[in-house]
Each structure stands twice: as C-alpha cells, then as structure tokens.
Design an enzyme around this catalytic site. Structure first.
Site, PDB file in Angstrom:
ATOM      1  N   ASP A 143      -7.403   1.819   7.897  1.00 17.81           N
ATOM      2  CA  ASP A 143      -6.005   2.217   7.785  1.00 17.81           C
ATOM      3  C   ASP A 143      -5.772   3.326   8.800  1.00 17.81           C
ATOM      4  O   ASP A 143      -6.277   4.436   8.640  1.00 17.81           O
ATOM      5  CB  ASP A 143      -5.739   2.707   6.352  1.00 17.81           C
ATOM      6  CG  ASP A 143      -4.271   3.039   6.108  1.00 17.81           C
ATOM      7  OD1 ASP A 143      -3.461   2.912   7.050  1.00 17.81           O
ATOM      8  OD2 ASP A 143      -3.946   3.422   4.972  1.00 17.81           O
TER       9      ASP A 143
ATOM     10  N   GLU B 214       0.855  -1.208   0.000  1.00 18.13           N
ATOM     11  CA  GLU B 214       0.000   0.000   0.000  1.00 18.13           C
ATOM     12  C   GLU B 214       0.875   1.236   0.000  1.00 18.13           C
ATOM     13  O   GLU B 214       0.589   2.226  -0.664  1.00 18.13           O
ATOM     14  CB  GLU B 214      -0.919  -0.001   1.235  1.00 18.13           C
ATOM     15  CG  GLU B 214      -1.953   1.136   1.248  1.00 18.13           C
ATOM     16  CD  GLU B 214      -1.486   2.417   1.917  1.00 18.13           C
ATOM     17  OE1 GLU B 214      -2.227   3.413   1.867  1.00 18.13           O
ATOM     18  OE2 GLU B 214      -0.375   2.454   2.482  1.00 18.13           O
TER      19      GLU B 214
ATOM     20  N   ASP C 158      -9.652   0.741  20.694  1.00 17.68           N
ATOM     21  CA  ASP C 158     -10.753  -0.066  21.236  1.00 17.68           C
ATOM     22  C   ASP C 158     -12.066   0.273  20.538  1.00 17.68           C
ATOM     23  O   ASP C 158     -12.778  -0.610  20.046  1.00 17.68           O
ATOM     24  CB  ASP C 158     -10.849   0.206  22.744  1.00 17.68           C
ATOM     25  CG  ASP C 158     -11.771  -0.776  23.453  1.00 17.68           C
ATOM     26  OD1 ASP C 158     -12.063  -1.843  22.887  1.00 17.68           O
ATOM     27  OD2 ASP C 158     -12.208  -0.466  24.582  1.00 17.68           O
TER      28      ASP C 158
HETATM   29  N1  TRP Z   1      -2.711   5.381   3.739  1.00 18.36           N
HETATM   30  C1  TRP Z   1      -1.842   6.453   4.148  1.00 18.36           C
HETATM   31  C2  TRP Z   1      -0.515   5.811   4.424  1.00 18.36           C
HETATM   32  O1  TRP Z   1      -0.466   4.681   4.766  1.00 18.36           O
HETATM   33  C3  TRP Z   1      -2.348   7.160   5.367  1.00 18.36           C
HETATM   34  C4  TRP Z   1      -3.472   8.060   5.066  1.00 18.36           C
HETATM   35  C5  TRP Z   1      -3.389   9.361   4.768  1.00 18.36           C
HETATM   36  C6  TRP Z   1      -4.830   7.717   5.028  1.00 18.36           C
HETATM   37  N2  TRP Z   1      -4.612   9.857   4.529  1.00 18.36           N
HETATM   38  C7  TRP Z   1      -5.536   8.887   4.685  1.00 18.36           C
HETATM   39  C8  TRP Z   1      -5.531   6.541   5.239  1.00 18.36           C
HETATM   40  C9  TRP Z   1      -6.909   8.883   4.559  1.00 18.36           C
HETATM   41  C10 TRP Z   1      -6.916   6.551   5.114  1.00 18.36           C
HETATM   42  C11 TRP Z   1      -7.591   7.701   4.769  1.00 18.36           C
HETATM   43  O2  TRP Z   1       0.488   6.464   4.309  1.00 18.36           O
HETATM   44 ZN    ZN Z   2      -1.514   3.347   5.930  1.00 16.53          ZN
END
Ligand code: TRP
Ligand code: ZN
Ligand code: CA
Length: 444
Positions: A206, A177, A308
C-alpha cells in the site's frame, strides 16, 4: 547421566534456512528427523526484473479510468468497478483463476478480486495483495494504484515465466480499504478456519511509489521481513521499520486472524526527517507524499525509482517464498540433550530452534515431553514461545507420585511466529525426588 548432543535441530535448521535463502539443501540433510517426512529440497528460483514501464502503464490506465468516472476510483463509484474489471481482464488473459467477491458497506456494493495461479501445494498458500480503491478526492495513483500495479505486474511476470511454484500463489485486490479495511476484513472473516490455517503468509503493498520516498518494511513476521530486508540490502538501499500507523492497511485484517504478515511502504503524510533525507535523498521536512488523499495523487505523484525497486522487491518475495522448499506438515524439531532439573530449585530450560517457516505455529502444536523423575507431581512444565510467552503444559500436584512425564501435549500456538528459539521450561517445586529432561520435541 547420559549426555547426547541435540541431534536434530541443527539439520532441520539447515533445510529450513535453505528454503528461505534460496540455496539447495544438501541431500544428506533432507530427512532431519527420524520418522519425519522428507523436506522437498527445491532451491528457490531467482525473480525476474519487473519492467517499470509495465507498472507505469497500469498506473496510466488507473488514471484514465478515474478521468472517465468523475475523477476517482472510490468504493461504490463506477471508477472502482472499472478498476476491478481492468485488473481481472489482465489476469484472466494470463491464465489465472479469478473470483470477484462482493460485499456491501456504506450502502454500496464493493468488490474484492482474488486470483490464483495453477499449481503449488494447496495446503501452503502464499498471498500478496493491495487495496484497489481510492478516496473520493482523487485518482489514487500512489494510494494505491502503485501497490495494485506492482502486485498485478508481478502476477503477470509469474505467468510470463511459466512459474511452477512449490506454494499455492494467491493474489488479492481489496475494496473499501479507505473506509476502514472493509474488503480485506470481509475476505478473511469469510475464509473458513481450515482455509485460514493454510495461508502461510500475507504480503501487503500500500503506497510503494511515494514522490519523496522512504523505504519502509513491516516488522511483523521476522521471516517475511527478512526477505524484503535482504532484497534492499542487496541493492545497498537502507530500510527502516514501518511506523506510520501499523494497522492502517489491509495486512491488519490478516494479522487479526493470526496470519503472518509482511509488506512494504514508501510513506504517506508524515514528514521526511533530515536523517532520512541524508540516507535516501529527497526533501527533508516535506511529506513522503504531499498529495496523500488529495486530487494531486495522479501519475505525476510517483517516484519512479521507488516504484521500480518496490515492484522488483514484490517479485523477489513471491519467487523466494513461493518457489522455495515446502516444509511438510508433521516436521519434528527435537532436542535430545539431557538437562538436570535441580531438586526443589530453579527452573531450567531446553531449547529447540525452528527456522525457515513462513507463517505462525499451528493451532494444534504437538509438544512431546520425555522427563525422567521419581515423583512427577513435583514438576511444573511450560512451553515458552520465541517471544517468551508461556504455555502451561503441566502443574505440580502433591499426590501424583508416579514416575516420569512421558506425554504429548497440544498447544494452540497460532498467534506465535513459528521461527525462533522455543524452550521447554521445567521446575521441580518439592523436595525428596529428582530427575532430568531426557528429550523433548515440537511437531509442526
Ligand atoms: N492505508 C493508508 C491509506 O490508504 C495509508 C497508510 C498510512 C499506510 N499509514 C500506513 C499504509 C502504513 C501502510 C502502512 O490511507
Ligand atoms: Zn492506501
Ligand atoms: Ca537424553
């Protein structure tokens, strides 16, 4: 003119909402539409509490894996493969059917892990997932050990409960990712169109334990968003729409191929405002996660309360959406109220309301139209999706003098959320002949 109330849409909405809200539909409403299959009137079950200690135990394992493998769990590094093996081992022992999907990117082999729970309707798949890779600079415990552990512990809770879902449950842990949503994109692009069409929704997790947390809900599909908002509403925790980069996590891969998405997020590098600190606590003017993509993203970089609540919210979404009634394909939503089409005048509309579906409308949405008119060439007909997008069903034509439009049109509506107020828009664009919408219906 014969007038009749719309007979069917209200009953259909009752059934469908029952599915969403976890309440039983009255038996009398089980067959809302003549000729349509009977909806299964199962009530959604209540989710168990997800033990925070179990989720944190997975995070401790991810931390140990990183420590034993050069300090990270990044794509192409041994810490990533060890993370996959850890999650797979837990799922295999719990009775899941697991598959490792390989791909190659940036000159290294990457892996997705897919786990399916036995039972449920294979034609209506509910998916939830999280990326399992970290950046190279650290162990990636909040980003994204947190989402990975929350989804894993929910999957294990499904097993402990011996859950018999109405939907097919499928969980995914995505690779690479951090290199640009590579693993999830590989998964969806290799899913045949017929299999994609069976996925009624994908839920993404995430970063769900940020140390200075916000409570953000993705605002893509309204039905999926509502499940999370209702959960946090029940806790009395205010939420906001996720805006720190829509498209920055794996849900974008699913959204890009027309699958309905939802998810949760507690914030990354953006600063918490004073108003946000007021409602959620924590420190204003400080990042939601000061260790985002850094070596300090360790097990101490977690807010237990956020982890949690979000883990419990994941379980709530799986139980609510996965055990509620499955609306059978072929369900019809109809409006039989007559609507006069003004002679050579303004367009009129007739509405059909669809509720309780989790995904998008089908790629072959059937639109049945019954319009009585003495010169059908006068008529221009559109289907309007809930967001107003118009799909032309029929143009006017000066020489089509036949009576009536009694026809079934097929519309590719797969980019439209199924739920909402769909309209048939009819306009008479020429003089001398008149008519009315007798009835119309959508078959999903
Ligand atoms: N996915 C991004 C990463 O892993 C983190 C992230 C930034 C994110 N903005 C987001 C995840 C909005 C979900 C939604 O670096
Ligand atoms: Zn991420
Ligand atoms: Ca009628």
């Amino acid at each position: 003119m014969r007038l009749s109330a719309p007979r069917h849409t209200a009953a259909a909405a009752v059934i469908a909402l029952a599915g969403l809200l976890g309440t039983a539909a009255p038996a009398a409403n089980a067959a809302p539409n003549a000729g349509a299959p009977t909806a299964r009137a199962a009530a959604a079950l209540a989710a168990p509490d997800i033990p925070l200690a179990n989720v944190k135990a997975h995070l401790a394992q991810f931390q140990s894996i990183a420590a034993a493998n050069g300090g990270n769990r990044a794509h192409g590094r041994p810490g990533y493969r060890a993370s996959i093996d850890y999650v797979k081992g837990k799922l295999d022992a719990a009775g899941y059917t697991t598959t490792i999907q390989q791909f190659t990117t940036s000159g290294a082999v990457g892996y997705n892990l897919i786990a399916e729970w036995p039972g449920g309707d294979p034609n209506q798949v509910l998916m939830a997932g999280a990326h399992l890779d970290s950046v190279t600079s650290g162990a990636g415990i909040n980003d994204n050990g947190s989402g990975s552990a929350g989804v894993l512990e929910t999957a294990l809770a499904v097993s402990r409960a011996g859950l018999q879902p109405t939907k097919k449950l499928r969980f995914g842990w995505w690779g690479a990712e951090e290199l640009g949503l590579i693993g999830s994109r590989h998964y969806v692009t290799n899913l045949p169109a017929a299999e994609r069409a069976k996925v009624s929704g994908y839920l993404n997790f995430d970063m769900i334990g940020s140390p200075n947390p916000g409570y953000f809900v993705y605002d893509d599909n309204v039905a999926l968003e509502k499940v999370f908002k209702d959960y946090f509403g029940g806790l009395g925790v205010p939420t906001e729409i996720e805006t720190e980069g829509d498209g920055r996590s794996d849900h974008a891969s699913f959204k890009n191929v027309g699958i309905a998405v939802g998810g949760l997020f507690t914030g990354a590098g953006r600063l918490k405002t004073a108003a946000q600190a007021q409602k959620w606590g924590g420190t204003s003017g400080q990042a939601f996660d000061r260790c985002y993509h850094s070596s300090c993203d360790t097990t101490t970089n977690i807010n237990d309360t956020a982890l949690d609540r979000n883990s419990d919210a994941i379980a709530h979404s799986i139980w609510t959406l996965g055990t509620g009634p499955v609306v059978p394909p072929g369900t019809t939503y109809e409006n039989t109220a007559n609507v006069t089409v003004p002679e050579n005048g303004a367009a009129v509309t007739s509405t059909v309301t669809v509720a309780g579906r989790t995904g998008n409308a089908p790629s072959a949405l059937s639109v049945g139209v019954d319009i009585k008119h003495t010169w059908r060439g006068d008529l221009v007909i559109d289907l309007l999706a809930p967001d107003g997008t118009a799909y032309r069903l029929k143009n006017s034509s000066a020489n089509d003098s036949a009576d009536n439009v009694i026809a079934t049109y097929t519309v590719n509506a797969s980019s439209e959320p199924a739920n909402g107020a769909w309209k048939l828009r009819v306009q008479d664009v020429a003089a001398n002949d008149t008519g009315f919408v007798d009835s119309w219906k959508l078959t999903f």
